[in-house]
Scaffold this motif. Structure first.
Motif, mmCIF file in Angstrom:
data_model
loop_
_atom_site.group_PDB
_atom_site.id
_atom_site.type_symbol
_atom_site.label_atom_id
_atom_site.label_comp_id
_atom_site.label_asym_id
_atom_site.label_seq_id
_atom_site.Cartn_x
_atom_site.Cartn_y
_atom_site.Cartn_z
ATOM 1 N N ARG A 34 -62.912 -60.739 51.190
ATOM 2 C CA ARG A 34 -63.617 -61.007 52.293
ATOM 3 C C ARG A 34 -63.988 -60.094 53.334
ATOM 4 N NH1 ARG A 34 -63.752 -66.597 55.957
ATOM 5 N NH2 ARG A 34 -65.917 -66.714 55.716
ATOM 6 N N ILE A 35 -65.347 -59.686 53.420
ATOM 7 C CA ILE A 35 -65.633 -58.663 54.445
ATOM 8 C C ILE A 35 -65.236 -58.918 55.950
ATOM 9 C CG2 ILE A 35 -67.706 -57.292 55.195
ATOM 10 C CD1 ILE A 35 -66.927 -56.914 52.313
ATOM 11 N N ALA A 45 -62.408 -54.882 54.492
ATOM 12 C CA ALA A 45 -62.219 -56.398 53.916
ATOM 13 C C ALA A 45 -60.738 -56.641 54.118
ATOM 14 C CB ALA A 45 -62.505 -56.180 52.326
ATOM 15 N N THR A 62 -74.743 -50.646 53.333
ATOM 16 C CA THR A 62 -74.048 -51.525 53.928
ATOM 17 C C THR A 62 -74.754 -52.800 54.925
ATOM 18 O OG1 THR A 62 -73.672 -50.143 55.874
ATOM 19 C CG2 THR A 62 -72.068 -50.062 54.219
ATOM 20 N N TYR A 65 -74.929 -56.399 53.813
ATOM 21 C CA TYR A 65 -73.622 -57.180 53.672
ATOM 22 C C TYR A 65 -73.331 -57.648 55.204
ATOM 23 C CZ TYR A 65 -72.618 -55.086 49.262
ATOM 24 O OH TYR A 65 -72.794 -54.607 47.835
ATOM 25 N N ASP A 69 -68.850 -62.431 54.140
ATOM 26 C CA ASP A 69 -69.307 -62.331 52.937
ATOM 27 C C ASP A 69 -68.007 -62.428 51.799
ATOM 28 O OD1 ASP A 69 -72.224 -62.422 52.664
ATOM 29 O OD2 ASP A 69 -72.322 -60.393 52.936
ATOM 30 N N TRP A 70 -67.889 -62.869 50.794
ATOM 31 C CA TRP A 70 -67.222 -62.924 49.679
ATOM 32 C C TRP A 70 -67.653 -61.744 48.569
ATOM 33 C CZ3 TRP A 70 -62.494 -64.678 50.158
ATOM 34 C CH2 TRP A 70 -62.030 -65.877 50.956
ATOM 35 N N VAL A 71 -66.652 -61.197 48.039
ATOM 36 C CA VAL A 71 -66.984 -59.784 47.180
ATOM 37 C C VAL A 71 -66.145 -60.010 45.981
ATOM 38 C CG1 VAL A 71 -68.400 -58.508 48.898
ATOM 39 C CG2 VAL A 71 -65.887 -58.255 48.427
ATOM 40 N N LEU A 80 -66.450 -51.910 44.629
ATOM 41 C CA LEU A 80 -67.165 -53.388 44.878
ATOM 42 C C LEU A 80 -68.089 -53.571 43.670
ATOM 43 C CD1 LEU A 80 -68.959 -54.736 48.245
ATOM 44 C CD2 LEU A 80 -70.069 -54.738 45.809
ATOM 45 N N ARG A 82 -69.821 -56.919 42.841
ATOM 46 C CA ARG A 82 -70.645 -57.646 43.450
ATOM 47 C C ARG A 82 -70.542 -58.683 44.735
ATOM 48 N NH1 ARG A 82 -71.835 -63.061 41.695
ATOM 49 N NH2 ARG A 82 -70.445 -63.866 40.133
ATOM 50 N N ARG A 83 -71.423 -59.177 45.342
ATOM 51 C CA ARG A 83 -71.368 -60.093 46.307
ATOM 52 C C ARG A 83 -71.811 -61.614 45.906
ATOM 53 N NH1 ARG A 83 -74.820 -62.562 49.254
ATOM 54 N NH2 ARG A 83 -76.535 -61.359 48.661
ATOM 55 N N ARG A 86 -74.108 -66.476 49.404
ATOM 56 C CA ARG A 86 -74.015 -67.286 50.589
ATOM 57 C C ARG A 86 -73.891 -68.750 50.751
ATOM 58 N NH1 ARG A 86 -77.030 -62.086 52.475
ATOM 59 N NH2 ARG A 86 -75.147 -60.565 52.909
#
Length: 340
Positions: A34-35, A45, A62, A65, A69-71, A80, A82-83, A86
């Motif tokens: 999680r960011i 994160a 950036t 994001y 956010d969850w990645v 990373l 993908r994201r 939301r």
């Protein structure tokens, strides 16, 4: 390292079924993170073990994001992948900017913080409520510095009248007991975000919610006595653990909040007008002079405050004028920002 199978750790971070359902079988080996903060050249994160690093591609932006956010990340090098989509996103459109500036994502409750002094401004609070409604989050108005006035309930009554079924909480942000009335929204796995002007006590409230021993506290500042304006003490958005098990996102103070592309948020704020409109005789009724206008009838009957209708008009007009429109031939549309 936190994987999709680490349900206990993910639940503590606020990872819900909405996010888990987005991860395909071929991605089950990836790490879930999680960011916690967004910077110009990097993302910070967390996972179930604490702070972790995120490796970005050389051309990564950036600004795409948001905190919260969850990645998904590669287990070998932390890159990373993908994201995830939301569930909610709080964003705003700034002057001279095409597109939105992201403030926070996957927030369950938005604490709109204002103080019981000259900062209290119902018109500005309405704008925050519109943004919360548009984001899909639950808004709660938090009145701070109640210990400095004798009539805090008067402020609470004014705030409660801004939107139907709106929760309003009065707190002394510096008191350890401030967290008690906020706990219904700060339980394990829940995420709240704080928005409001500089100097209203957001950073102080974050420190109180986080409790002692939560790491480096947020910086707090003073306000000018003549107009209750504060300095920006928070310069970046960040995610913090709440002592009760939830998570809180602090945001920098916003001096000007424009209304743009938020029709649904306005409709929710003025639900009593939205619900009356379908009963008007004319579908395109302006609610000003037409015969058979259900909104004007409610005003005559005393069930609708005419001041509410006037504020609805003003916000509708600003939203219409500030919302960018698409022009150009079909299949080759270009974004044109209205002049204002």
């Amino acid at each position: 390292m936190t994987r999709l199978t680490d349900r206990t750790a993910l639940d503590r971070l606020g990872f819900a079924a909405f996010f888990a359902e987005q991860v395909g079988p071929d991605e089950s080996h990836l790490l879930v993170r999680r960011i916690s903060s967004v910077h110009r050249d990097r993302l910070d994160a967390i996972d179930g073990s604490g702070p972790v690093s995120i490796t970005l591609a050389p051309n990564a932006n950036t600004a795409e994001y948001a905190v919260g956010d969850w990645v998904l990340a590669d287990p070998h090098d932390g890159a990373l992948v993908r994201r995830l989509e939301r569930r909610t996103v709080f964003q705003r459109r700034a002057e001279g900017v095409i597109g939105h500036q992201l403030a926070a994502a996957n927030v369950d409750t938005l604490f709109v913080v204002t103080s019981c002094n000259a900062d209290f401004n119902p018109a500005r609070l309405e704008r925050y409520l519109i943004m919360a409604n548009e984001a899909g989050t639950r808004p709660v108005i938090v009145l701070t510095k109640a210990d400095m006035v004798d009539d805090s309930e008067t402020y609470a009554a004014q705030a409660s009248a801004l939107q139907r079924d709106l929760s309003v909480v009065i707190v002394n942000a510096r008191s350890p007991d401030a967290i008690k009335p906020l706990m219904p929204w700060c339980g394990p796995g829940q995420t709240v975000a704080l928005v409001g002007s500089s100097g209203v006590g957001k950073s102080t409230l974050v420190n109180t919610l986080s409790g002692p021993g939560a790491g480096e506290p947020q910086k707090t500042g003073t306000i000018r006595e003549q107009d209750a304006k504060g300095r920006h003490t928070t310069t970046a958005r960040s995610l913090h653990a709440i002592a009760g098990g939830g998570w809180v996102i602090d945001t920098p103070g916003i001096r000007t909040l424009y209304v743009s592309d938020v029709t649904d948020g306005i409709d929710t704020l003025f639900a009593e007008i939205t619900e009356l409109a379908p009963h008007c005789k004319f579908r395109d009724c302006s609610h000003s002079h037409e015969k058979g206008c259900a909104v004007q009838a409610a005003i005559r009957e005393g069930t609708l405050d005419p001041d509410r209708l006037e504020r609805w008009r003003q916000l509708q007009a600003e939203n219409r004028d500030r919302t960018p429109v698409y022009t150009g031939p079909k299949g080759n549309k270009t974004l044109r920002k209205k002049k204002y």
